[in-house]
Design an enzyme around this catalytic site. Sequence first.
Site, PDB file in Angstrom:
ATOM      1  N   SER A   1      -3.682  -3.220  -0.600  1.00 19.57           N
ATOM      2  CA  SER A   1      -2.561  -3.995  -0.059  1.00 19.57           C
ATOM      3  C   SER A   1      -3.043  -5.391   0.295  1.00 19.57           C
ATOM      4  CB  SER A   1      -2.024  -3.284   1.190  1.00 19.57           C
ATOM      5  OG  SER A   1      -0.951  -3.991   1.736  1.00 19.57           O
ATOM      6  N   ALA A   2      -2.231  -6.414  -0.016  1.00 19.87           N
ATOM      7  CA  ALA A   2      -2.678  -7.802   0.171  1.00 19.87           C
ATOM      8  C   ALA A   2      -2.727  -8.226   1.641  1.00 19.87           C
ATOM      9  CB  ALA A   2      -1.749  -8.742  -0.604  1.00 19.87           C
ATOM     10  N   HIS A   3      -1.805  -7.717   2.464  1.00 19.85           N
ATOM     11  CA  HIS A   3      -1.677  -8.310   3.802  1.00 19.85           C
ATOM     12  C   HIS A   3      -2.779  -7.900   4.770  1.00 19.85           C
ATOM     13  CE1 HIS A   3       0.341  -5.005   6.306  1.00 19.85           C
ATOM     14  NE2 HIS A   3       0.403  -4.483   5.096  1.00 19.85           N
TER      15      HIS A   3
ATOM     16  N   ASN B   1      -7.822   3.594   9.419  1.00 17.42           N
ATOM     17  CA  ASN B   1      -7.160   2.434  10.008  1.00 17.42           C
ATOM     18  C   ASN B   1      -7.228   2.422  11.527  1.00 17.42           C
ATOM     19  OD1 ASN B   1      -5.333   4.686   9.174  1.00 17.42           O
ATOM     20  ND2 ASN B   1      -3.959   3.644  10.614  1.00 17.42           N
TER      21      ASN B   1
ATOM     22  N   GLY C   1       0.808  -1.211   0.000  1.00 14.39           N
ATOM     23  CA  GLY C   1       0.000   0.000   0.000  1.00 14.39           C
ATOM     24  C   GLY C   1       0.845   1.266   0.000  1.00 14.39           C
ATOM     25  N   THR C   2       1.901   1.268   0.783  1.00 16.02           N
ATOM     26  CA  THR C   2       2.743   2.467   0.897  1.00 16.02           C
ATOM     27  C   THR C   2       3.305   2.855  -0.464  1.00 16.02           C
ATOM     28  OG1 THR C   2       3.329   1.865   3.166  1.00 16.02           O
ATOM     29  CG2 THR C   2       4.788   3.424   2.046  1.00 16.02           C
TER      30      THR C   2
ATOM     31  N   GLN D   1      -7.460  -0.402   4.000  1.00 11.21           N
ATOM     32  CA  GLN D   1      -8.233  -1.073   5.058  1.00 11.21           C
ATOM     33  C   GLN D   1      -9.552  -1.642   4.538  1.00 11.21           C
ATOM     34  OE1 GLN D   1      -7.455  -1.971   8.072  1.00 11.21           O
ATOM     35  NE2 GLN D   1      -5.486  -0.908   8.235  1.00 11.21           N
TER      36      GLN D   1
ATOM     37  N   CYS E   1       0.617   0.953  14.531  1.00 11.34           N
ATOM     38  CA  CYS E   1       0.538  -0.269  13.728  1.00 11.34           C
ATOM     39  C   CYS E   1       1.840  -0.588  13.009  1.00 11.34           C
ATOM     40  CB  CYS E   1      -0.597  -0.185  12.730  1.00 11.34           C
ATOM     41  SG  CYS E   1      -0.357   1.087  11.510  1.00 11.34           S
TER      42      CYS E   1
HETATM   43  N1  PLP Z   1      -2.830   2.880   4.419  1.00 14.48           N
HETATM   44  C1  PLP Z   1      -3.495   2.406   5.475  1.00 14.48           C
HETATM   45  C2  PLP Z   1      -4.846   2.973   5.815  1.00 14.48           C
HETATM   46  C3  PLP Z   1      -2.936   1.398   6.261  1.00 14.48           C
HETATM   47  O1  PLP Z   1      -3.615   0.936   7.324  1.00 14.48           O
HETATM   48  C4  PLP Z   1      -1.656   0.887   5.909  1.00 14.48           C
HETATM   49  C5  PLP Z   1      -0.999  -0.129   6.745  1.00 14.48           C
HETATM   50  O2  PLP Z   1      -1.083  -0.114   7.957  1.00 14.48           O
HETATM   51  C6  PLP Z   1      -1.014   1.407   4.771  1.00 14.48           C
HETATM   52  C7  PLP Z   1      -1.635   2.402   4.053  1.00 14.48           C
HETATM   53  C8  PLP Z   1       0.307   0.887   4.329  1.00 14.48           C
HETATM   54  O3  PLP Z   1       0.141  -0.349   3.651  1.00 14.48           O
HETATM   55  P1  PLP Z   1       1.376  -1.358   3.475  1.00 14.48           P
HETATM   56  O4  PLP Z   1       1.688  -1.903   4.832  1.00 14.48           O
HETATM   57  O5  PLP Z   1       0.895  -2.406   2.534  1.00 14.48           O
HETATM   58  O6  PLP Z   1       2.506  -0.577   2.904  1.00 14.48           O
END
Ligand code: PLP
Length: 362
Positions: A182-184, A138, A71-72, A166, A305
Amino acid sequence: MNAPAYLDYAATAPIDPAAVAAMTVAAAHWANPSSVHRAGRAAHAALEDAREGIARGLGCQPSALVFTSGGTEALGLALNGVVATRRLVSAVEHDAVRAQAAGAEIIPVDGEGRVDLDALEKLLAAGPALVAVMQANNETGALQPLADVQALVHAAGGRLLVDAVQGAGKIACPHGDFVAVSAHKLGGPPGVGALIARCAEDLVGVQRGGGQERGFRAGTENLPGIAGFAAALVARTADAGWQDRVGVLRDRLETRLRAAGAIVHGAGAPRLPTISNLAMPGVAASTQVMALDLAGFAVSAGAACSSGKVTTSHVLTAMGIAPALAGQSIRVSLGWLTTEAEIDGFAAAWEALAARQASRAA
Ligand code: PLP
């Protein structure tokens, strides 16, 4: 003794057995999907199969998907790659947005953490912008009024980036111009995600190298991870009722804990059924997280988190919650495997901690 429970799905969800199986199968295609020989072509076909499955699950064209490391990175690709003179981000965005949008103008939120649409309209009166508003928060699970946001952004000639990390796999995927997933968070492996680029003509790839992902994201694709992502998404959408089951458990938890003195943040907003943000007045979040961990329950302090450190939540602060109370708030996040016994066990552990605190204070 209560059954221990993992109640931190919003940080990372347990990997789905179907994802592990799909990753094992895909790992047999270890050749490079860009290679022209037979093994490379087989890997490419497996990659495109997974792309089609994910696109079906998310409701977009396969050609709109740009696979990333999570996601990032997907958010960074849009924030740094969409050509725009201004960037607006909501006050409750994840750090993955805030840290990659230095200098962005901030859109305020109301007491439930929802974007102030009048304020957004005023900001947009100064000219079009790339606007980042998340689908579901989140920390609180609060859902944003994305249809209204998108109408304002488009009326001003701007583009909307939605962080759907989310919400993906839990509720319908939004129709933003750019959407990060994001997959996880949905039962797939960590380290895999995607940007849905519905307006790819406005996007410039920021990572230079090979021309993978139509030039938007260089680097050999993580085929096993992408296959795991696709399988997890199928698993989430195949069980149509899990969100309702979890919503009932979340409500049961909140009703019981409110009676024991809890304050639920963001409860007035439409929310994801999977997240509850609970304050135990008088007890630091870090103390709660440790005590609950000792009792067998994995939860997070709202803002902790990713880094493990506990800082005052910018989300709760933006909602107007006093710093002291914000620092006494934890996030409990449920998922498809959460059971009634786990929720009742957690509630009993929370009540016991609150009672210990009350007797100390007396
Ligand atoms: N955006 C939100 C709302 C999230 O909760 C998170 C992860 O905690 C991210 C982005 C980042 O995603 P990733 O861990 O896949 O980089």
